[in-house]
Write an enzyme that holds these catalytic residues in place. Structure first.
Site, PDB file in Angstrom:
ATOM      1  N   LYS A  27       0.866  -1.190   0.000  1.00  0.00           N
ATOM      2  CA  LYS A  27       0.000   0.000   0.000  1.00  0.00           C
ATOM      3  C   LYS A  27       0.891   1.224   0.000  1.00  0.00           C
ATOM      4  CE  LYS A  27      -4.448   1.019   0.170  1.00  0.00           C
ATOM      5  NZ  LYS A  27      -5.574   0.223  -0.373  1.00  0.00           N
TER       6      LYS A  27
HETATM    7  P1  NAD Z   1     -13.118   7.850  -2.935  1.00  0.00           P
HETATM    8  O1  NAD Z   1     -12.129   8.883  -2.553  1.00  0.00           O
HETATM    9  O2  NAD Z   1     -13.490   7.699  -4.377  1.00  0.00           O
HETATM   10  O3  NAD Z   1     -14.492   8.054  -2.124  1.00  0.00           O
HETATM   11  C1  NAD Z   1     -14.526   8.156  -0.721  1.00  0.00           C
HETATM   12  C2  NAD Z   1     -15.934   8.556  -0.309  1.00  0.00           C
HETATM   13  O4  NAD Z   1     -15.995   8.553   1.118  1.00  0.00           O
HETATM   14  C3  NAD Z   1     -16.327   9.976  -0.739  1.00  0.00           C
HETATM   15  O5  NAD Z   1     -17.699   9.989  -1.061  1.00  0.00           O
HETATM   16  C4  NAD Z   1     -16.065  10.809   0.509  1.00  0.00           C
HETATM   17  O6  NAD Z   1     -16.858  11.983   0.568  1.00  0.00           O
HETATM   18  C5  NAD Z   1     -16.488   9.814   1.583  1.00  0.00           C
HETATM   19  N1  NAD Z   1     -15.913  10.106   2.893  1.00  0.00           N
HETATM   20  C6  NAD Z   1     -14.647  10.476   3.204  1.00  0.00           C
HETATM   21  N2  NAD Z   1     -14.537  10.712   4.520  1.00  0.00           N
HETATM   22  C7  NAD Z   1     -15.762  10.441   5.056  1.00  0.00           C
HETATM   23  C8  NAD Z   1     -16.299  10.507   6.360  1.00  0.00           C
HETATM   24  N3  NAD Z   1     -15.527  10.886   7.397  1.00  0.00           N
HETATM   25  N4  NAD Z   1     -17.606  10.181   6.555  1.00  0.00           N
HETATM   26  C9  NAD Z   1     -18.366   9.810   5.517  1.00  0.00           C
HETATM   27  N5  NAD Z   1     -17.922   9.740   4.242  1.00  0.00           N
HETATM   28  C10 NAD Z   1     -16.637  10.070   4.022  1.00  0.00           C
HETATM   29  O7  NAD Z   1     -12.533   6.471  -2.357  1.00  0.00           O
HETATM   30  P2  NAD Z   1     -12.916   4.990  -2.807  1.00  0.00           P
HETATM   31  O8  NAD Z   1     -11.923   4.522  -3.798  1.00  0.00           O
HETATM   32  O9  NAD Z   1     -14.386   4.908  -3.088  1.00  0.00           O
HETATM   33  O10 NAD Z   1     -12.558   4.198  -1.461  1.00  0.00           O
HETATM   34  C11 NAD Z   1     -13.458   4.111  -0.368  1.00  0.00           C
HETATM   35  C12 NAD Z   1     -13.018   2.991   0.544  1.00  0.00           C
HETATM   36  O11 NAD Z   1     -12.994   1.766  -0.192  1.00  0.00           O
HETATM   37  C13 NAD Z   1     -11.609   3.142   1.133  1.00  0.00           C
HETATM   38  O12 NAD Z   1     -11.597   2.565   2.425  1.00  0.00           O
HETATM   39  C14 NAD Z   1     -10.762   2.303   0.197  1.00  0.00           C
HETATM   40  O13 NAD Z   1      -9.563   1.852   0.823  1.00  0.00           O
HETATM   41  C15 NAD Z   1     -11.715   1.164  -0.084  1.00  0.00           C
HETATM   42  N6  NAD Z   1     -11.425   0.409  -1.295  1.00  0.00           N
HETATM   43  C16 NAD Z   1     -11.376   1.031  -2.496  1.00  0.00           C
HETATM   44  C17 NAD Z   1     -11.152   0.265  -3.638  1.00  0.00           C
HETATM   45  C18 NAD Z   1     -11.155   0.875  -5.021  1.00  0.00           C
HETATM   46  O14 NAD Z   1     -11.106   0.110  -5.993  1.00  0.00           O
HETATM   47  N7  NAD Z   1     -11.264   2.180  -5.169  1.00  0.00           N
HETATM   48  C19 NAD Z   1     -10.942  -1.124  -3.531  1.00  0.00           C
HETATM   49  C20 NAD Z   1     -11.007  -1.717  -2.278  1.00  0.00           C
HETATM   50  C21 NAD Z   1     -11.266  -0.934  -1.168  1.00  0.00           C
END
Ligand code: NAD
Length: 423
Positions: free
Chosen positions: A113
């Site tokens: 990561k």
């Molecule tokens: P992103 O940046 O596209 O979206 C994050 C979302 O969470 C946004 O809508 C933001 O406003 C919201 N957010 C941030 N802080 C917040 C809070 N305190 N309370 C409520 N909402 C909040 O990120 P993403 O890629 O969608 O990732 C989200 C989660 O999924 C992370 O934990 C990431 O590690 C995990 N993840 C992502 C992927 C991927 O393919 N993108 C894969 C596996 C896991």
């Protein structure tokens, strides 16, 4: 061993959560302290300074990290996060979860990561490009298509991956698409990667419902986080006949018991940058969203949101973890006591890394698959992994999380043991 002395607290750090989970799996598997220490400790990590010349001519400095937790099963694989709260311990936890996740869905990868403690919302596109390129050049000795492969995470996207790929390729002297996944189709990205994590979440939700004798159609769903994971998950749930009754982002949330019009909501977010102010529902806070009266709750934002304070309020019967580490050890215990089925992050959100793997395979072969082939292969992997985990859970009397971690940790430990110790 320090990991065994870690106890659950209300505000547990991601690393403490990850260590507590590993300690549970190690105990179940009966491994000794030596193996435990190897599994608990990152193989390599790098801490870099990322100076940025801002558009106004001033300079600021950010801290960046890359951690390879384990590479016994193959190259490190894991996302790049841009968020102001990123620190080395958070990256260590996320890298460890990637190791187990890749093993659970049986990919030939280890776990890694990266992150930069920067708030992307405070910077222009040109500034973010400079941050990405400088970070990439600083960690260059550690990454590569056969050593450590990046992908998007919170605060980064396919454009970020194109900058990483370009910086790496320019420095090597030729184009190397397989150094990153989750990049734009035009530079070797895979069809289906952008929605893969979300599609995987829907596949495992359906599998968990089916195991309980229920169907996805008509199921009510609440989703925290409306970014790449939560936004697409809402769209796919709605398309599959589920009713998305509440969603939120960092600014607040919106709910409608009859179901939100997800297509219109996505247009609203496209225009305003937030779900807040959407006229097709009523406002709801993030705390209220976690306690929404829905069948399924999908935390898809940040870590640690379901803890000793919030877990007792959860009314959903299924929590499907889209985010990494959304539930603390104590939160997990409370959810289990209340009869909530938790489909853990290391299984539920693995769809992204599965299609990242497909993207890497395609890039290495320079031969591209159709969207249908990718969708089918993804569903097959996710359902097979869910069934493996669920069967193991039933057989051993474990929660889905403990079963998944036990499978993942065992596969990694076996790889260690079979390879032997050098020298
Ligand atoms: P992103 O940046 O596209 O979206 C994050 C979302 O969470 C946004 O809508 C933001 O406003 C919201 N957010 C941030 N802080 C917040 C809070 N305190 N309370 C409520 N909402 C909040 O990120 P993403 O890629 O969608 O990732 C989200 C989660 O999924 C992370 O934990 C990431 O590690 C995990 N993840 C992502 C992927 C991927 O393919 N993108 C894969 C596996 C896991």
């Amino acid at each position: 061993m320090t990991t065994q002395s870690i106890t659950a607290t209300t505000h547990q750090s991601p690393l403490a959560t990850a260590h507590a989970q590993l300690a549970g799996a190690v105990e179940h598997l009966g491994y000794d302290d030596g193996i435990h220490a190897m599994l608990a400790t990152p193989r390599r990590e790098i801490h870099v300074s990322v100076p940025l010349r801002r558009d106004d001519g001033t300079t600021v400095l950010f801290h960046g990290f890359r951690v390879q937790h384990n590479v016994s099963r193959g190259p490190g694989k894991g996302g790049l996060r841009f968020h102001p709260s990123v620190d080395i311990d958070e990256v260590r936890a996320l890298a460890m979860w990637m190791t187990w996740k890749c093993a659970i869905v049986d990919l030939p990868y280890g776990g890694a990561k990266g992150g930069v403690a920067v708030d992307p919302a405070q910077h222009s596109t040109a500034e973010l490009e400079r941050v990405t390129r400088r970070y990439t050049s600083e960690i260059m000795p550690m990454i590569g298509p056969d050593t450590d492969i990046m992908a998007p995470d919170m605060g980064t996207d396919e454009r970020t991956m194109a900058w990483v790929m370009d910086t790496y390729s320019v420095n090597r002297g030729y184009t190397i698409p397989a150094v990153v996944t989750g990049k734009p189709i035009a530079v070797g990205g895979s069809l289906g990667r952008g929605t893969a994590t979300s599609a995987g979440i829907v596949h495992v939700t359906e599998a968990a419902l089916q195991e309980a004798g229920e169907r996805l159609e008509g199921t009510t769903v609440a989703i925290q986080g409306f970014g790449k994971v939560g936004g697409h998950a809402a769209q796919i749930f709605a398309r599959r006949g589920a009713r998305v009754v509440a969603v939120s982002d960092q600014h607040g949330g919106v709910r409608a018991d009859d179901g939100l019009d997800v297509t219109r909501l996505l247009e609203h977010v496209g225009a305003t940058g937030s779900v807040v102010g959407f006229d097709g529902g009523d406002p709801v806070s993030n705390a209220e969203l976690l306690g929404t009266d829905a069948d399924v709750l999908v935390p898809a934002a940040i870590q640690g949101v379901l803890d000793a304070d919030t877990a007792p309020d959860v009314r959903a019967r299924f929590v499907v973890e889209g985010a990494n580490g959304p539930t603390t050890t104590e939160g997990d215990r409370i959810l289990a006591k209340n009869g909530v089925t938790v489909v853990p992050d290391v299984l539920a959100n693995a769809g992204g890394v599965v299609v990242s793997y497909f993207e890497w395979v395609q890039a290495n072969q320079a031969y591209w698959w159709t969207a249908e082939e990718i969708a089918q292969k993804l569903e097959h992997r996710m359902v097979a992994a869910y069934e493996d985990v669920a069967q193991h859970a039933r057989r051993e009397g474990l929660s889905l999380r403990d079963a998944a971690l036990t499978i993942g940790v065992k596969r990694v430990a076996e790889a260690h043991q079979i390879r032997g110790l050098y020298p």
